[in-house]
Design a protein around this motif. Structure first.
Motif, PDB file in Angstrom:
ATOM      1  N   ALA A   1     -15.358  -7.572  10.156  1.00 10.02           N
ATOM      2  CA  ALA A   1     -14.600  -6.900   9.251  1.00 10.02           C
ATOM      3  C   ALA A   1     -14.006  -8.159   8.170  1.00 10.02           C
ATOM      4  O   ALA A   1     -14.073  -9.336   8.643  1.00 10.02           O
TER       5      ALA A   1
ATOM      6  N   ILE B   1     -11.060  -9.568   5.807  1.00  8.03           N
ATOM      7  CA  ILE B   1      -9.484  -9.018   5.804  1.00  8.03           C
ATOM      8  C   ILE B   1      -8.977  -9.828   4.733  1.00  8.03           C
ATOM      9  O   ILE B   1      -9.432 -11.037   4.276  1.00  8.03           O
TER      10      ILE B   1
ATOM     11  N   TRP C   1     -10.092  -4.712   6.291  1.00 12.92           N
ATOM     12  CA  TRP C   1      -8.929  -4.658   6.541  1.00 12.92           C
ATOM     13  C   TRP C   1      -7.934  -5.183   5.606  1.00 12.92           C
ATOM     14  O   TRP C   1      -8.202  -6.624   5.430  1.00 12.92           O
TER      15      TRP C   1
ATOM     16  N   THR D   1      -3.988  -6.412   4.896  1.00 14.19           N
ATOM     17  CA  THR D   1      -2.574  -6.645   5.593  1.00 14.19           C
ATOM     18  C   THR D   1      -1.383  -6.265   4.390  1.00 14.19           C
ATOM     19  O   THR D   1      -0.517  -5.831   4.907  1.00 14.19           O
TER      20      THR D   1
ATOM     21  N   THR E   1     -11.826  -5.374  -2.909  1.00  9.54           N
ATOM     22  CA  THR E   1     -11.843  -4.414  -2.015  1.00  9.54           C
ATOM     23  C   THR E   1     -12.781  -2.994  -2.715  1.00  9.54           C
ATOM     24  O   THR E   1     -13.601  -2.566  -2.138  1.00  9.54           O
TER      25      THR E   1
ATOM     26  N   ILE F   1      -9.450  -0.127   5.546  1.00  3.89           N
ATOM     27  CA  ILE F   1      -8.225   0.226   6.643  1.00  3.89           C
ATOM     28  C   ILE F   1      -6.985  -0.519   6.530  1.00  3.89           C
ATOM     29  O   ILE F   1      -7.191  -1.723   6.374  1.00  3.89           O
ATOM     30  N   GLY F   2      -6.101  -0.037   6.263  1.00  2.00           N
ATOM     31  CA  GLY F   2      -4.625  -0.769   5.958  1.00  2.00           C
ATOM     32  C   GLY F   2      -4.563  -0.526   4.524  1.00  2.00           C
ATOM     33  O   GLY F   2      -5.409  -0.361   3.875  1.00  2.00           O
TER      34      GLY F   2
ATOM     35  N   LEU G   1      -2.057   2.176   8.319  1.00  7.04           N
ATOM     36  CA  LEU G   1      -2.063   1.690   9.891  1.00  7.04           C
ATOM     37  C   LEU G   1      -0.362   1.726   9.880  1.00  7.04           C
ATOM     38  O   LEU G   1       0.325   1.702   8.974  1.00  7.04           O
TER      39      LEU G   1
ATOM     40  N   LEU H   1      -6.978  -1.434  16.416  1.00 15.06           N
ATOM     41  CA  LEU H   1      -8.313  -1.727  15.617  1.00 15.06           C
ATOM     42  C   LEU H   1      -9.523  -2.475  16.449  1.00 15.06           C
ATOM     43  O   LEU H   1      -9.245  -3.064  17.295  1.00 15.06           O
TER      44      LEU H   1
ATOM     45  N   VAL I   1      -1.855  -3.958  15.717  1.00 15.92           N
ATOM     46  CA  VAL I   1      -1.172  -3.825  14.465  1.00 15.92           C
ATOM     47  C   VAL I   1       0.268  -3.841  14.677  1.00 15.92           C
ATOM     48  O   VAL I   1       0.829  -3.318  15.443  1.00 15.92           O
TER      49      VAL I   1
ATOM     50  N   LEU J   1      -2.410  -8.191  11.806  1.00 15.14           N
ATOM     51  CA  LEU J   1      -3.458  -8.150  12.973  1.00 15.14           C
ATOM     52  C   LEU J   1      -3.310  -9.125  14.122  1.00 15.14           C
ATOM     53  O   LEU J   1      -3.670 -10.140  13.648  1.00 15.14           O
TER      54      LEU J   1
END
Length: 214
Positions: free
Chosen positions: A27, A29, A53, A55, A65, A77-78, A111, A117, A126, A139
């Motif tokens: 993943a 982040i 992922w 934050t 992204t 995700i998130g 999330l 996750l 999370v 995370l």
């Protein structure tokens, strides 16, 4: 669990590549920029990107992204849905910070506090930690005693709360009443700068050390 830090863009924010050594699933982040560098690191380590992922929704943490999602088809995700306030304003953020306009995206999954996750055989908890932004999440991999905390906490400092929808008291509460309870031995990756441990910050951080709170 294995990971490497990729400070990206002139803001030198910590984009983290984390992976399961058994399955080679990875993943990324907070990919704030430089997608080609991120892709090259994945290829160099022979990793399969499983997800992106996030934050929180500030541009310097999500800038690449949209492009990575478009090119690789992986889910985003998130963060917590409260950060839609920021994700819906990416073009505005780009103008503010002098960044190129990013490829638009929407998270495939938001999330909430207490969610988990999975990445190969790894499991991450999370924690919703508002204050820097309303939808900021942290995370935490309990087995590795490792956390990605974004812009909540730094070595010797804490996240800014002077942006729209920032809240200084919420940030202090998140650090003192959620992060520090994870344990002094937990290593953390901040959004910018070097890693530290929660114990070190609890002892020495001038904003949140125990000595400040009696």
């Amino acid at each position: 669990m294995e990971f490497t830090l990729l400070p990206v863009t002139p803001f030198a924010q910590n984009c983290t590549l984390v992976w399961c050594p058994e399955t080679r699933k990875a993943a990324v982040i907070d990919p704030g920029g430089e997608p080609e560098r991120i892709l090259a690191e994945l290829a160099k380590r022979d990793l399969e990107l499983d997800a992106i992922w996030l934050t929180h929704g500030h541009l310097d943490h999500v800038g690449a992204t949209g492009e990575l999602k478009a090119r690789l088809g992986v889910p985003v995700i998130g963060p917590h849905q409260a950060d839609d306030f920021w994700l819906s304003r990416l073009d505005e953020q780009a103008r503010m910070f002098g960044f190129p306009a990013p490829v638009a995206f929407s998270p495939d999954r938001y999330l909430d506090d207490g969610d988990t996750l999975t990445l190969g055989t790894l499991r991450f908890e999370v924690l919703h930690c508002p204050g820097h932004t309303p939808g900021h999440v942290v995370l935490f991999n309990r087995e590795a005693r490792w956390a990605q905390v974004g812009d909540v906490l730094f070595k010797g400092s804490i996240g800014r709360t002077d942006f729209p929808m920032g809240n200084h008291q919420q940030l202090l509460d998140a650090i003192r009443n959620k992060l520090f309870l994870l344990g002094d031995d937990v290593r953390f990756v901040p959004g910018h700068g070097p890693m530290s441990t929660l114990g070190e910050e609890r002892r020495t951080n001038p904003f949140v050390a125990d000595s400040r709170f009696g």
